[in-house]
Motif scaffolding. Sequence first.
Motif, PDB file in Angstrom:
ATOM      1  N   GLY A   6     -34.673  90.162  64.465  1.00  0.00           N
ATOM      2  CA  GLY A   6     -35.694  90.517  65.439  1.00  0.00           C
ATOM      3  C   GLY A   6     -35.597  91.976  65.867  1.00  0.00           C
ATOM      4  N   CYS A   7     -34.389  92.424  66.190  1.00  0.00           N
ATOM      5  CA  CYS A   7     -34.201  93.819  66.595  1.00  0.00           C
ATOM      6  C   CYS A   7     -34.529  94.775  65.454  1.00  0.00           C
ATOM      7  N   LEU A   8     -34.145  94.421  64.236  1.00  0.00           N
ATOM      8  CA  LEU A   8     -34.477  95.269  63.084  1.00  0.00           C
ATOM      9  C   LEU A   8     -35.990  95.399  62.929  1.00  0.00           C
ATOM     10  N   ALA A   9     -36.711  94.299  63.124  1.00  0.00           N
ATOM     11  CA  ALA A   9     -38.174  94.337  63.041  1.00  0.00           C
ATOM     12  C   ALA A   9     -38.754  95.186  64.164  1.00  0.00           C
ATOM     13  N   GLU A  10     -38.204  95.057  65.358  1.00  0.00           N
ATOM     14  CA  GLU A  10     -38.704  95.826  66.496  1.00  0.00           C
ATOM     15  C   GLU A  10     -38.510  97.330  66.271  1.00  0.00           C
ATOM     16  N   VAL A  11     -37.357  97.712  65.750  1.00  0.00           N
ATOM     17  CA  VAL A  11     -37.096  99.123  65.459  1.00  0.00           C
ATOM     18  C   VAL A  11     -38.071  99.626  64.398  1.00  0.00           C
ATOM     19  N   ALA A  12     -38.296  98.838  63.358  1.00  0.00           N
ATOM     20  CA  ALA A  12     -39.213  99.245  62.290  1.00  0.00           C
ATOM     21  C   ALA A  12     -40.642  99.407  62.815  1.00  0.00           C
ATOM     22  N   VAL A  13     -41.095  98.473  63.638  1.00  0.00           N
ATOM     23  CA  VAL A  13     -42.446  98.550  64.187  1.00  0.00           C
ATOM     24  C   VAL A  13     -42.579  99.755  65.126  1.00  0.00           C
ATOM     25  N   ALA A  14     -41.554 100.009  65.920  1.00  0.00           N
ATOM     26  CA  ALA A  14     -41.593 101.175  66.810  1.00  0.00           C
ATOM     27  C   ALA A  14     -41.701 102.461  65.993  1.00  0.00           C
ATOM     28  N   LYS A  15     -40.917 102.554  64.915  1.00  0.00           N
ATOM     29  CA  LYS A  15     -40.982 103.744  64.062  1.00  0.00           C
ATOM     30  C   LYS A  15     -42.368 103.903  63.451  1.00  0.00           C
ATOM     31  N   CYS A  16     -42.946 102.832  62.959  1.00  0.00           N
ATOM     32  CA  CYS A  16     -44.277 102.879  62.338  1.00  0.00           C
ATOM     33  C   CYS A  16     -45.373 103.238  63.332  1.00  0.00           C
ATOM     34  N   ASN A  17     -45.148 102.938  64.601  1.00  0.00           N
ATOM     35  CA  ASN A  17     -46.142 103.201  65.641  1.00  0.00           C
ATOM     36  C   ASN A  17     -45.790 104.417  66.501  1.00  0.00           C
ATOM     37  N   ASN A  18     -44.819 105.189  66.044  1.00  0.00           N
ATOM     38  CA  ASN A  18     -44.395 106.412  66.749  1.00  0.00           C
ATOM     39  C   ASN A  18     -44.015 106.162  68.205  1.00  0.00           C
ATOM     40  N   ILE A  19     -43.373 105.037  68.452  1.00  0.00           N
ATOM     41  CA  ILE A  19     -42.857 104.718  69.783  1.00  0.00           C
ATOM     42  C   ILE A  19     -41.432 105.252  69.840  1.00  0.00           C
ATOM     43  N   PRO A  20     -41.112 106.112  70.798  1.00  0.00           N
ATOM     44  CA  PRO A  20     -39.749 106.645  70.895  1.00  0.00           C
ATOM     45  C   PRO A  20     -38.722 105.519  71.054  1.00  0.00           C
TER      46      PRO A  20
END
Length: 110
Positions: free
Chosen positions: A81-95
Amino acid sequence: MKKVYIAHPLRGDIASNIDSISHLCRNIIDTDSSILPLSPVLAFSFFDPDKEPVKAMQYCLELLRASDELWVYGDWKKSEGCLAEVAVAKCNNIPIKFKSSPAEPQNITS
């Protein structure tokens, strides 16, 4: 208020992890009242992570996309779950801030 999504592993010792997340969120608001901690673990506790993982993650990622930042805690590299959250944040330019405690960033990326 800055909306900060709080990522923390859940599985394993679920009760202990929920307790840790609750304390993290409390410490965050006690330290900085301009931060609104958004914990998907606490917000979506009505989902059974073992029986509804896909549905739960859909809700989590929608909350993440509405956030200003992602703060990552715990042994996140072992959490799907955390790995997915980090990946989605990176793809959406969320710091992203990888933290060891509410006040100490370990690493910052965007």
